[in-house]
Design a protein around this motif. Structure first.
Motif, PDB file in Angstrom:
ATOM      1  N   ARG A 170       0.830  -1.200   0.000  1.00  0.00           N
ATOM      2  CA  ARG A 170       0.000   0.000   0.000  1.00  0.00           C
ATOM      3  C   ARG A 170       0.867   1.253   0.000  1.00  0.00           C
ATOM      4  O   ARG A 170       1.985   1.266   0.516  1.00  0.00           O
ATOM      5  N   ARG A 171       0.316   2.323  -0.566  1.00  0.00           N
ATOM      6  CA  ARG A 171       1.049   3.582  -0.622  1.00  0.00           C
ATOM      7  C   ARG A 171       1.146   4.203   0.771  1.00  0.00           C
ATOM      8  O   ARG A 171       0.258   4.076   1.589  1.00  0.00           O
ATOM      9  N   ARG A 172       2.277   4.898   1.000  1.00  0.00           N
ATOM     10  CA  ARG A 172       2.525   5.561   2.286  1.00  0.00           C
ATOM     11  C   ARG A 172       1.399   6.526   2.627  1.00  0.00           C
ATOM     12  O   ARG A 172       0.920   6.583   3.765  1.00  0.00           O
ATOM     13  N   LYS A 173       0.929   7.286   1.620  1.00  0.00           N
ATOM     14  CA  LYS A 173      -0.133   8.275   1.840  1.00  0.00           C
ATOM     15  C   LYS A 173      -1.421   7.600   2.286  1.00  0.00           C
ATOM     16  O   LYS A 173      -2.106   8.078   3.206  1.00  0.00           O
ATOM     17  N   ASP A 174      -1.759   6.471   1.633  1.00  0.00           N
ATOM     18  CA  ASP A 174      -2.994   5.767   2.002  1.00  0.00           C
ATOM     19  C   ASP A 174      -2.908   5.172   3.408  1.00  0.00           C
ATOM     20  O   ASP A 174      -3.867   5.211   4.175  1.00  0.00           O
TER      21      ASP A 174
END
Length: 345
Positions: free
Chosen positions: A19-23
Motif C-alpha cells: 500500500r502507498r505511504r499516503k494511504d
C-alpha cells in the motif's frame, strides 16, 4: 492487545501488501513520518520493534545490604545524637551517607517505605511499663493476635470515657487589618457519655454501647451482651487493668462462666489493646468535628458509625511479634538511661 500496538501492526501489514505511504497514513490516522518510523522499527527489530520504548530514568540499583539497612533503621528511633524525633526520607539518606557510607537517594527510601508499608512519621510512642510481668503479658496478648486458639473468639474490650456532646458554633469577629475574617469556635457542652466497645479481632466487627456511668456494673452488663452472639465457644477477652474489670461481681461471673478468659495488658500499655486503634478511628472520623446539640444526638451518631463500620468490617493486621516489641522496649529503656546520664553530667 493494546490498541496502539494493534495499529502499528496494521501499518506494517499494509506496507507489506504494497500500500502507498499516503494511504496507510490516512487509514491509520497518523502522519507520514509515523508510518516510516514503525516500518523502520519493524525492519530493524521485528515484532519487538513495535513495542514502545520504556521512558524515564533506569531504576536505581542498590545492593541488598543497603535496602536492609534502610528498613532496619526506619524501624528504630533515630539515634540520640541526631536530635531527631523521627526519620524523614532525606534525613535517613543523609545519615546513611554520613555514618555508614551508603549512598541512596531519598526517592529510593520513599519507594522502600511504600513497598514495606513503613510510615515513621506516623509512628507513635508508648509508655515504658514498670509491670514486673510485662514480658509474659505481652507474649500472652500477642499470641492471641498472631495465633488465636482454634475455634475460639478473641475480643478486644475497653471504654472511651467522658465523650462530650459539643454544640459548635463559629461567630464571625470584626474584619482584621489584612481584610480577612477571623473566626473562633464556641463550644456549648450538653453532657457526656461513656462508650463501651468490643472488637472482634478475627472479623473487625465492633459491638458498642453508650452508658452514663463507667463502673463495674455497667462493664459487666456490656460484657454479657458482647459475648452473647458467641454462645458455646471459648472466648478470650483482652483488656487493661482497670479496677472495674476486676470487681467482685465480675470475678464471680467469670467463675460461673469458665468459657470466658481474661487476658490483661501490662500496666501502662493499653496500646497493646486493638480496640484503642478503633477508638482513634471513630474519634477522627465521627466525634472530633461533630456537632451534637444533646447527648442523645451524640449517642445516635456513635451508633450509626458502628452500624456503618460493621457493614464493611475488616480486621486490623497485627504484625509486631513479641520479640520485636520486647527489643524495642529494651532499646527505649537504654536510650532513657543514656539521656538521664547525659543530663546529670
Amino acid at each position: 492487545m493494546p490498541a496502539a500496538l494493534a495499529l502499528r501492526a496494521r501499518i506494517v501489514l499494509w506496507a507489506g501488501e504494497g500500500r502507498r505511504r499516503k494511504d496507510i497514513a490516512e487509514w491509520a490516522g497518523v502522519s507520514g513520518p509515523t508510518v516510516d518510523r514503525w516500518k523502520r522499527r519493524y525492519v530493524e527489530r521485528g515484532l519487538a520493534g513495535l513495542e514502545e520504548y520504556k521512558r524515564g530514568a533506569p531504576r536505581e540499583q542498590v545492593p541488598p545490604r543497603a535496602r536492609a539497612r534502610v528498613i532496619a533503621l526506619t524501624r528504630k528511633s533515630p539515634p540520640l545524637e541526631t536530635g531527631l524525633s523521627h526519620w524523614s526520607t532525606r534525613s535517613l539518606a543523609a545519615y546513611l551517607r554520613r555514618s555508614e557510607g551508603i549512598s541512596v537517594s531519598w526517592h529510593y527510601i520513599a519507594r522502600v517505605w511504600r513497598e514495606e508499608n513503613l510510615q515513621p512519621h506516623r509512628s507513635g510512642t508508648f509508655k515504658i511499663s514498670r509491670d514486673p510481668a510485662f514480658a509474659e503479658k505481652v507474649a500472652d496478648v500477642i499470641g492471641l493476635y498472631l495465633a488465636p486458639p482454634g475455634g475460639a473468639v478473641v475480643l478486644s474490650v475497653d471504654e472511651k470515657t467522658q465523650i462530650q456532646a459539643l454544640d459548635r458554633t463559629q461567630p464571625v469577629l470584626p474584619v482584621t487589618f489584612a481584610a480577612t475574617e477571623k473566626r473562633t469556635a464556641d463550644y456549648v457542652r450538653h453532657g457526656t457519655t461513656n462508650l463501651f466497645a468490643a472488637l472482634n479481632v478475627a472479623t473487625g466487627e465492633v459491638v458498642g454501647e453508650c452508658r452514663p456511668v463507667r463502673d463495674g456494673e455497667n462493664f459487666l452488663a456490656f460484657l454479657k451482651n458482647a459475648i452473647k452472639p458467641h454462645g458455646g465457644k471459648e472466648i478470650h477477652v483482652v483488656l487493661d487493668n482497670l479496677s472495674i474489670h476486676t470487681t467482685e461481681d465480675v470475678r464471680d461471673w467469670l467463675a460461673a462462666n469458665p468459657q470466658v478468659h481474661f487476658h490483661f495488658t501490662p500496666v501502662g500499655s493499653s496500646w497493646l489493646n486493638q480496640i484503642e486503634i478503633w477508638f482513634g478511628i471513630i474519634t477522627r472520623q465521627s466525634i472530633r468535628r461533630g456537632t451534637f446539640p444533646s447527648v442523645a444526638a451524640l449517642i445516635t451518631q456513635i451508633r450509626n458509625y458502628i452500624d456503618t463500620w460493621n457493614t464493611n468490617a475488616k480486621p486490623f493486621t497485627w504484625t509486631a511479634t513479641t520479640k520485636e516489641i520486647l527489643a524495642k522496649v529494651r532499646l527505649a529503656q537504654r536510650n532513657v538511661k543514656k539521656l538521664v546520664a547525659n543530663n546529670s553530667k
